[in-house]
Design a protein around this motif. Structure first.
Motif, PDB file in Angstrom:
ATOM      1  N   ASN A 138       0.901  -1.328   0.028  1.00 61.40           N
ATOM      2  CA  ASN A 138      -0.014  -0.071  -0.030  1.00 61.40           C
ATOM      3  C   ASN A 138       0.810   1.233  -0.094  1.00 61.40           C
ATOM      4  OD1 ASN A 138      -1.816   2.104   1.261  1.00 61.40           O
ATOM      5  ND2 ASN A 138      -3.202   0.682   1.011  1.00 61.40           N
ATOM      6  N   THR A 139       0.586   2.275  -1.034  1.00 60.81           N
ATOM      7  CA  THR A 139       1.439   3.275  -1.080  1.00 60.81           C
ATOM      8  C   THR A 139       1.298   4.605  -0.046  1.00 60.81           C
ATOM      9  OG1 THR A 139      -0.294   4.272  -2.636  1.00 60.81           O
ATOM     10  CG2 THR A 139       1.578   3.094  -3.618  1.00 60.81           C
ATOM     11  N   LEU A 140       0.076   4.202   0.681  1.00 60.52           N
ATOM     12  CA  LEU A 140      -0.079   5.131   1.592  1.00 60.52           C
ATOM     13  C   LEU A 140       0.592   4.964   2.829  1.00 60.52           C
ATOM     14  CD1 LEU A 140      -4.158   5.531   1.557  1.00 60.52           C
ATOM     15  CD2 LEU A 140      -2.325   7.172   0.961  1.00 60.52           C
ATOM     16  N   VAL A 141       1.074   3.700   3.139  1.00 60.78           N
ATOM     17  CA  VAL A 141       1.749   3.635   4.831  1.00 60.78           C
ATOM     18  C   VAL A 141       3.083   3.637   4.451  1.00 60.78           C
ATOM     19  CG1 VAL A 141       1.804   1.721   6.289  1.00 60.78           C
ATOM     20  CG2 VAL A 141      -0.278   2.299   5.255  1.00 60.78           C
ATOM     21  N   LYS A 142       3.838   4.179   5.665  1.00 59.77           N
ATOM     22  CA  LYS A 142       5.336   4.554   5.621  1.00 59.77           C
ATOM     23  C   LYS A 142       5.821   3.265   6.536  1.00 59.77           C
ATOM     24  CE  LYS A 142       9.012   7.686   6.827  1.00 59.77           C
ATOM     25  NZ  LYS A 142       9.225   8.744   7.483  1.00 59.77           N
ATOM     26  N   GLU A 143       5.405   2.905   7.469  1.00 55.29           N
ATOM     27  CA  GLU A 143       5.734   1.903   8.466  1.00 55.29           C
ATOM     28  C   GLU A 143       4.786   1.350   9.398  1.00 55.29           C
ATOM     29  OE1 GLU A 143       9.888   1.340  11.296  1.00 55.29           O
ATOM     30  OE2 GLU A 143       9.076   3.450  11.011  1.00 55.29           O
ATOM     31  N   VAL A 144       4.847   0.084   9.946  1.00 58.39           N
ATOM     32  CA  VAL A 144       4.194  -0.317  11.060  1.00 58.39           C
ATOM     33  C   VAL A 144       4.888  -0.808  12.186  1.00 58.39           C
ATOM     34  CG1 VAL A 144       2.727  -2.316  11.694  1.00 58.39           C
ATOM     35  CG2 VAL A 144       2.358  -1.468   9.315  1.00 58.39           C
ATOM     36  N   ARG A 145       4.785  -0.106  13.253  1.00 58.55           N
ATOM     37  CA  ARG A 145       5.852  -0.428  14.505  1.00 58.55           C
ATOM     38  C   ARG A 145       5.142  -0.581  15.653  1.00 58.55           C
ATOM     39  NH1 ARG A 145       7.361   5.063  12.461  1.00 58.55           N
ATOM     40  NH2 ARG A 145       6.083   6.468  13.479  1.00 58.55           N
ATOM     41  N   GLY A 146       5.752  -1.262  16.591  1.00 62.00           N
ATOM     42  CA  GLY A 146       5.269  -1.479  18.038  1.00 62.00           C
ATOM     43  C   GLY A 146       5.801  -2.517  18.498  1.00 62.00           C
ATOM     44  N   LYS A 147       5.321  -2.700  19.748  1.00 63.04           N
ATOM     45  CA  LYS A 147       5.464  -4.228  20.697  1.00 63.04           C
ATOM     46  C   LYS A 147       4.369  -4.501  21.445  1.00 63.04           C
ATOM     47  CE  LYS A 147       9.625  -4.688  21.901  1.00 63.04           C
ATOM     48  NZ  LYS A 147      10.063  -6.229  21.198  1.00 63.04           N
ATOM     49  N   GLY A 148       3.813  -5.726  21.254  1.00 65.02           N
ATOM     50  CA  GLY A 148       2.741  -6.429  22.035  1.00 65.02           C
ATOM     51  C   GLY A 148       1.570  -5.829  21.350  1.00 65.02           C
ATOM     52  N   LEU A 149       0.629  -5.139  22.190  1.00 60.91           N
ATOM     53  CA  LEU A 149      -0.455  -4.470  21.689  1.00 60.91           C
ATOM     54  C   LEU A 149      -0.413  -3.221  21.727  1.00 60.91           C
ATOM     55  CD1 LEU A 149      -3.011  -7.354  22.982  1.00 60.91           C
ATOM     56  CD2 LEU A 149      -2.397  -6.574  20.551  1.00 60.91           C
ATOM     57  N   MET A 150       0.719  -2.594  21.753  1.00 60.02           N
ATOM     58  CA  MET A 150       0.850  -0.810  21.439  1.00 60.02           C
ATOM     59  C   MET A 150       1.502  -0.896  20.035  1.00 60.02           C
ATOM     60  SD  MET A 150       3.037   1.403  24.051  1.00 60.02           S
ATOM     61  CE  MET A 150       2.869   3.471  23.501  1.00 60.02           C
ATOM     62  N   ILE A 151       0.565  -0.320  19.083  1.00 59.02           N
ATOM     63  CA  ILE A 151       0.925  -0.312  17.636  1.00 59.02           C
ATOM     64  C   ILE A 151       0.680   0.771  16.916  1.00 59.02           C
ATOM     65  CG2 ILE A 151       0.587  -1.523  15.343  1.00 59.02           C
ATOM     66  CD1 ILE A 151      -0.366  -4.104  17.055  1.00 59.02           C
ATOM     67  N   GLY A 152       1.693   1.528  16.349  1.00 59.28           N
ATOM     68  CA  GLY A 152       1.450   2.430  15.274  1.00 59.28           C
ATOM     69  C   GLY A 152       1.817   2.185  13.880  1.00 59.28           C
ATOM     70  N   ILE A 153       0.674   2.808  12.944  1.00 64.52           N
ATOM     71  CA  ILE A 153       0.911   2.596  11.598  1.00 64.52           C
ATOM     72  C   ILE A 153       0.924   3.876  11.064  1.00 64.52           C
ATOM     73  CG2 ILE A 153      -0.309   1.927   9.475  1.00 64.52           C
ATOM     74  CD1 ILE A 153      -2.470   0.261  11.362  1.00 64.52           C
ATOM     75  N   GLU A 154       2.151   4.331  10.400  1.00 64.21           N
ATOM     76  CA  GLU A 154       2.596   5.655   9.974  1.00 64.21           C
ATOM     77  C   GLU A 154       2.235   5.852   8.477  1.00 64.21           C
ATOM     78  OE1 GLU A 154       6.152   8.806   9.798  1.00 64.21           O
ATOM     79  OE2 GLU A 154       6.499   7.273  10.657  1.00 64.21           O
ATOM     80  N   PHE A 155       1.462   6.802   8.377  1.00 60.52           N
ATOM     81  CA  PHE A 155       0.888   7.098   6.803  1.00 60.52           C
ATOM     82  C   PHE A 155       1.478   8.253   6.451  1.00 60.52           C
ATOM     83  CE2 PHE A 155      -2.439   4.368   8.717  1.00 60.52           C
ATOM     84  CZ  PHE A 155      -3.420   3.723   7.633  1.00 60.52           C
ATOM     85  N   LYS A 156       1.538   8.208   5.150  1.00 63.05           N
ATOM     86  CA  LYS A 156       2.140   9.351   4.474  1.00 63.05           C
ATOM     87  C   LYS A 156       1.201  10.674   4.375  1.00 63.05           C
ATOM     88  CE  LYS A 156       5.039   6.243   1.721  1.00 63.05           C
ATOM     89  NZ  LYS A 156       5.443   5.524   0.489  1.00 63.05           N
ATOM     90  N   GLN A 157       0.093  10.706   5.079  1.00 59.67           N
ATOM     91  CA  GLN A 157      -0.898  11.842   4.960  1.00 59.67           C
ATOM     92  C   GLN A 157      -1.626  11.823   6.445  1.00 59.67           C
ATOM     93  OE1 GLN A 157      -3.425  10.062   2.037  1.00 59.67           O
ATOM     94  NE2 GLN A 157      -4.998   9.989   3.230  1.00 59.67           N
ATOM     95  N   SER A 158      -2.412  12.923   6.510  1.00 57.72           N
ATOM     96  CA  SER A 158      -3.141  12.876   7.679  1.00 57.72           C
ATOM     97  C   SER A 158      -4.198  11.773   7.830  1.00 57.72           C
ATOM     98  CB  SER A 158      -3.801  14.055   7.709  1.00 57.72           C
ATOM     99  OG  SER A 158      -4.957  14.088   8.808  1.00 57.72           O
ATOM    100  N   ILE A 159      -4.337  11.099   9.205  1.00 54.66           N
ATOM    101  CA  ILE A 159      -5.098   9.973   9.350  1.00 54.66           C
ATOM    102  C   ILE A 159      -6.520  10.463   9.863  1.00 54.66           C
ATOM    103  CG2 ILE A 159      -3.206   8.560   9.735  1.00 54.66           C
ATOM    104  CD1 ILE A 159      -4.073   9.037  12.887  1.00 54.66           C
ATOM    105  N   GLN A 160      -6.892  11.571   9.745  1.00 53.71           N
ATOM    106  CA  GLN A 160      -8.130  12.060  10.164  1.00 53.71           C
ATOM    107  C   GLN A 160      -9.227  11.639   9.591  1.00 53.71           C
ATOM    108  OE1 GLN A 160      -8.424  13.716  13.154  1.00 53.71           O
ATOM    109  NE2 GLN A 160      -6.180  13.371  13.206  1.00 53.71           N
ATOM    110  N   ALA A 161      -9.164  11.535   8.284  1.00 57.35           N
ATOM    111  CA  ALA A 161     -10.240  10.801   7.616  1.00 57.35           C
ATOM    112  C   ALA A 161     -10.308   9.298   7.729  1.00 57.35           C
ATOM    113  CB  ALA A 161     -10.104  10.989   6.133  1.00 57.35           C
TER     114      ALA A 161
END
Length: 387
Positions: free
Chosen positions: A310-333
């Motif tokens: 997916n071209t919108l996503v830069k990286e998935v990171r985290g540990k256990g059940l604390m996870i961040g998905i970094e997008f290349k744009q605002s995530i408000q929508a």
């Protein structure tokens, strides 16, 4: 007209009921809640065992003050200290209060004033913890911050060494920067910070407000990295939704927090302690924690598999059940569309989607979340290559 200060950008969702991983709003709509009250409801909403413990205490007494001895506080302190491999506990009401106390303790114990923290960190909204926070937006409009706080770059040991002067009392860090974007510390960096603190006669404070109480698959996140901090702070998940915070320290620090040195009217009150004891009885079980680690690995692997194309996503990171998905744009929508789909998630900055599901979430509920997330993201931009 509202009689509340408009301090929160509130969602158009008013909860009226919640149980387990689900929340129901005033319109009767049900949501899969992957916010856990921002990492608070680690056992899901209204866990039965915690509810029963609170009800039992409600039928005994609610408040007497910390002038009285408390066997239940002693039990909670022992459980917490043992799980964190620490020796002493002070109970507060929140994470900010816990961090405030940690700063006080470090300065008093060392006789030195300076605290090193990190850019993108978040430690609270009192003046001391706001001063410790490495985000300008948190401090805007409040005038000069408290003195003697310096900010290094996370995962960059050279930036720490550059500002590590002789008057440093402590380095204060999050193992995973939550509000700052879900950035996980490198093991080599974290261990180098601890080594530097030892060499310079400074203390290491680990802020486990969001990462603690099983969130990462260990009682505390620092335990993934073979660290031995001097002070650890805890809150959020400790009381399953009942306000409580705690400062944990080594035996040598007891002498600096003697009678009259610090206090709290409501800290460690009987209701919150009952909730904390019941919560820890469940979460600090080894089998339970292994399940959290397994579910976290599963969710991260499924997200990585989907988003690799997916071209919108830069990286998935985290540990256990604390996870961040970094997008290349605002995530408000994306957040709004997820709510439309009946799913609740969180931001961590402008571009990071933060997931904090209950530690009790099932694989089926994780799969349910993934189905909704894929639908929302694919509606915004089709993957380059279909999974």
């Amino acid at each position: 007209m509202s009689y509340l200060f408009p301090t929160y950008a509130r969602w158009d969702v008013e909860p009226v009921d919640a149980a387990g991983s689900y929340l129901t709003d005033s319109e009767g709509k049900q949501y899969l809640d992957f916010t856990s009250g921002i990492g608070v409801c680690n056992l899901g909403h209204r866990p039965r065992v915690v509810k029963e413990a609170i009800e039992h205490q409600l039928n005994r007494f609610w408040h007497v003050s910390n002038l009285f001895a408390s066997g239940e506080q002693e039990k909670a302190a022992k459980k917490l200290a043992t799980a964190a491999e620490m020796d002493a506990v002070f109970f507060a009401n929140s994470g900010a209060e816990a961090n405030e106390a940690a700063i006080k303790l470090a300065r008093k114990a060392t006789g030195k004033p300076k605290i090193i923290t990190f850019k993108k960190s978040f430690h609270g909204r009192t003046f001391a913890t706001m001063s410790a926070t490495g985000q300008d937006k948190i401090k805007s409009g409040y005038g000069p911050m408290l003195e003697k706080f310096s900010y290094a770059t996370y995962n960059d040991i050279d930036s720490v060494k550059e500002i590590f002067t002789d008057d440093v009392a402590a380095v204060m860090l999050e193992i995973i920067q939550g509000e700052g974007g879900v950035h996980v510390g490198d093991k080599s960096f974290l261990q180098a910070v601890e080594k530097l603190c030892h060499e310079k006669n400074a203390l290491l404070i680990v802020d486990e407000i969001q990462t603690g109480i099983g969130r990462t698959g260990r009682p505390f996140a620092f335990q993934h990295f073979s660290l031995n901090p001097d002070i650890v702070t805890s809150a959020k998940g400790l009381g399953s939704g009942v306000p409580i915070g705690a400062v944990l320290g080594k035996e040598s620090l007891k002498a600096f927090f003697g009678p009259g040195s610090h206090g709290s009217t409501f800290g460690g009150n009987p209701i919150s302690i009952a909730a904390a004891n019941a919560t820890m009885n469940i979460i600090f079980d080894e089998v339970f924690l292994k399940e959290v680690e397994h579910k976290g690995d599963y969710l991260i692997s499924q997200l990585a598999k989907f988003f690799q194309s997916n071209t919108l996503v830069k990286e998935v990171r985290g540990k256990g059940l604390m996870i961040g998905i970094e997008f290349k744009q605002s995530i408000q929508a994306i957040l709004q569309e997820l709510r439309t789909e009946g799913v609740l998630a969180l931001p961590a900055g402008e571009n990071v989607l933060r997931l904090l599901p209950p530690l009790t979430a099932t694989i089926h509920e994780i799969d349910e979340f993934l189905i909704h997330l894929k639908k929302v993201v694919e509606a915004i931009a089709e993957p380059v290559v279909k999974a």
